[in-house]
Write a protein that holds these residues in place. Structure first.
Motif, mmCIF file in Angstrom:
data_model
loop_
_atom_site.group_PDB
_atom_site.id
_atom_site.type_symbol
_atom_site.label_atom_id
_atom_site.label_comp_id
_atom_site.label_asym_id
_atom_site.label_seq_id
_atom_site.Cartn_x
_atom_site.Cartn_y
_atom_site.Cartn_z
ATOM 1 N N ASP A 1 0.820 -1.209 0.000
ATOM 2 C CA ASP A 1 0.000 0.000 0.000
ATOM 3 C C ASP A 1 0.855 1.262 0.000
ATOM 4 O O ASP A 1 0.330 2.372 -0.075
ATOM 5 N N ILE A 2 2.170 1.108 0.105
ATOM 6 C CA ILE A 2 3.069 2.266 0.054
ATOM 7 C C ILE A 2 3.138 2.739 -1.393
ATOM 8 O O ILE A 2 3.473 1.980 -2.290
ATOM 9 N N ILE A 3 2.790 4.016 -1.590
ATOM 10 C CA ILE A 3 2.737 4.557 -2.950
ATOM 11 C C ILE A 3 3.760 5.659 -3.183
ATOM 12 O O ILE A 3 3.899 6.156 -4.302
ATOM 13 N N ARG B 1 -7.730 1.035 1.718
ATOM 14 C CA ARG B 1 -9.035 0.716 1.116
ATOM 15 C C ARG B 1 -10.077 1.773 1.461
ATOM 16 O O ARG B 1 -11.105 1.885 0.815
ATOM 17 N N ASP B 2 -9.823 2.559 2.528
ATOM 18 C CA ASP B 2 -10.682 3.665 2.938
ATOM 19 C C ASP B 2 -9.810 4.643 3.738
ATOM 20 O O ASP B 2 -8.605 4.417 3.880
ATOM 21 N N ASN B 3 -10.412 5.708 4.238
ATOM 22 C CA ASN B 3 -9.621 6.702 4.965
ATOM 23 C C ASN B 3 -9.455 6.373 6.451
ATOM 24 O O ASN B 3 -8.895 7.168 7.196
ATOM 25 N N GLN B 4 -9.899 5.216 6.865
ATOM 26 C CA GLN B 4 -9.742 4.790 8.253
ATOM 27 C C GLN B 4 -8.587 3.805 8.439
ATOM 28 O O GLN B 4 -8.017 3.711 9.520
ATOM 29 N N GLN B 5 -8.248 3.070 7.396
ATOM 30 C CA GLN B 5 -7.291 1.980 7.507
ATOM 31 C C GLN B 5 -5.965 2.390 8.152
ATOM 32 O O GLN B 5 -5.461 1.697 9.028
ATOM 33 N N TYR B 6 -5.393 3.502 7.728
ATOM 34 C CA TYR B 6 -4.078 3.902 8.251
ATOM 35 C C TYR B 6 -4.143 5.025 9.275
ATOM 36 O O TYR B 6 -3.129 5.606 9.637
ATOM 37 N N LEU B 7 -5.344 5.294 9.769
ATOM 38 C CA LEU B 7 -5.509 6.325 10.782
ATOM 39 C C LEU B 7 -4.725 5.979 12.051
ATOM 40 O O LEU B 7 -4.116 6.843 12.670
ATOM 41 N N GLU C 1 3.965 -0.658 8.666
ATOM 42 C CA GLU C 1 4.283 -2.067 8.923
ATOM 43 C C GLU C 1 3.044 -2.864 9.322
ATOM 44 O O GLU C 1 3.152 -4.008 9.743
ATOM 45 N N LYS C 2 1.873 -2.240 9.228
ATOM 46 C CA LYS C 2 0.574 -2.864 9.518
ATOM 47 C C LYS C 2 0.392 -3.204 10.994
ATOM 48 O O LYS C 2 -0.275 -4.162 11.341
ATOM 49 N N LYS C 3 1.008 -2.394 11.864
ATOM 50 C CA LYS C 3 0.875 -2.576 13.309
ATOM 51 C C LYS C 3 0.136 -1.375 13.884
ATOM 52 O O LYS C 3 0.223 -0.266 13.349
ATOM 53 N N TYR C 4 -0.555 -1.597 15.012
ATOM 54 C CA TYR C 4 -1.248 -0.488 15.665
ATOM 55 C C TYR C 4 -0.226 0.583 16.058
ATOM 56 O O TYR C 4 0.830 0.290 16.604
ATOM 57 N N LEU C 5 -0.561 1.828 15.774
ATOM 58 C CA LEU C 5 0.300 2.954 16.118
ATOM 59 C C LEU C 5 -0.590 4.173 16.319
ATOM 60 O O LEU C 5 -1.349 4.545 15.414
ATOM 61 N N ILE D 1 1.009 8.399 7.272
ATOM 62 C CA ILE D 1 0.684 9.451 6.316
ATOM 63 C C ILE D 1 0.050 8.737 5.124
ATOM 64 O O ILE D 1 0.634 7.783 4.595
ATOM 65 N N TYR D 2 -1.132 9.187 4.707
ATOM 66 C CA TYR D 2 -1.822 8.466 3.632
ATOM 67 C C TYR D 2 -2.663 9.423 2.788
ATOM 68 O O TYR D 2 -3.116 10.464 3.269
#
Length: 188
Positions: free
Chosen positions: A27-29, A47-53, A58-62, A67-68
């Motif tokens: 998903d890194i663009i 996939r939406d504006n919540q996924q990387y909030l 690294e797909k871990k909770y933070l 930045i997306y």
């Protein structure tokens, strides 16, 4: 993965190991960089504006999230308007220092935002203004499709306001300035 930057060219723009980053998360663009600031991060598209909030690249909770770009925007930054989101962290990380762009002297010292793409292209945007925008306003009403002329492209860096208003965001508006294409194989 070790350092995501393998050095810098003579403009200060970091060299990014996209191969290594993409192995961690496809998903890194791109990579966002503003010279002489702490802003130097991978840019993702979910996939939406919540996924990387609240999720790291690294797909871990933070808590700081990532930045997306708005999921409705093109991953190659060719839309007439692209919005990039980041948390307004109190420690100044992520987009926690964007409000400094309200000072003309700061804007003059940090006039450009760079977006590095995995293709080797570097997009350069000129900072034009900083302001509070309504969440239902023009900034977030994204048209679909590419800009007819590259110079018509705009980039908006968006974060929460200091008071965490539900109706407004702090925005740094930038105009497309130029693109520098460079193949990855030439750099290696």
């Amino acid at each position: 993965i070790g350092s995501q930057t393998g050095g810098e060219d003579n403009t200060g723009v970091p060299e990014v190991d996209f191969e290594g980053l993409l192995a961690v998360n496809d998903d890194i663009i791109g990579w966002i960089y503003i010279e002489n600031t702490d802003i130097s991060y991978p840019v993702l598209c979910g996939r939406d504006n919540q996924q990387y909030l609240f999720q790291s690249y690294e797909k871990k909770y933070l808590t700081a999230g990532s930045i997306y770009i708005d999921y409705r925007c093109s991953r190659d930054f060719t839309d007439s308007r692209t919005v990039i989101y980041g948390h307004n962290m109190h420690n100044g990380s992520m987009f926690g220092k964007l409000d400094k762009f309200t000072k003309e002297s700061y804007m003059k010292k940090h006039p450009y935002v760079y977006i590095l793409l995995p293709s080797g292209e570097t997009l350069k945007y000129e900072v034009k203004k900083a302001y509070k925008a309504d969440v239902e306003g023009k900034v977030y009403d994204l048209p679909s499709g590419e800009a007819q002329n590259p110079e018509d492209r705009k980039l908006y860096l968006s974060t929460c306001t200091e008071d965490s208003s539900d109706t407004q965001r702090f925005v740094v508006e930038c105009d497309f300035a130029e693109s520098e294409a460079e193949s990855r194989s030439e750099k290696q």
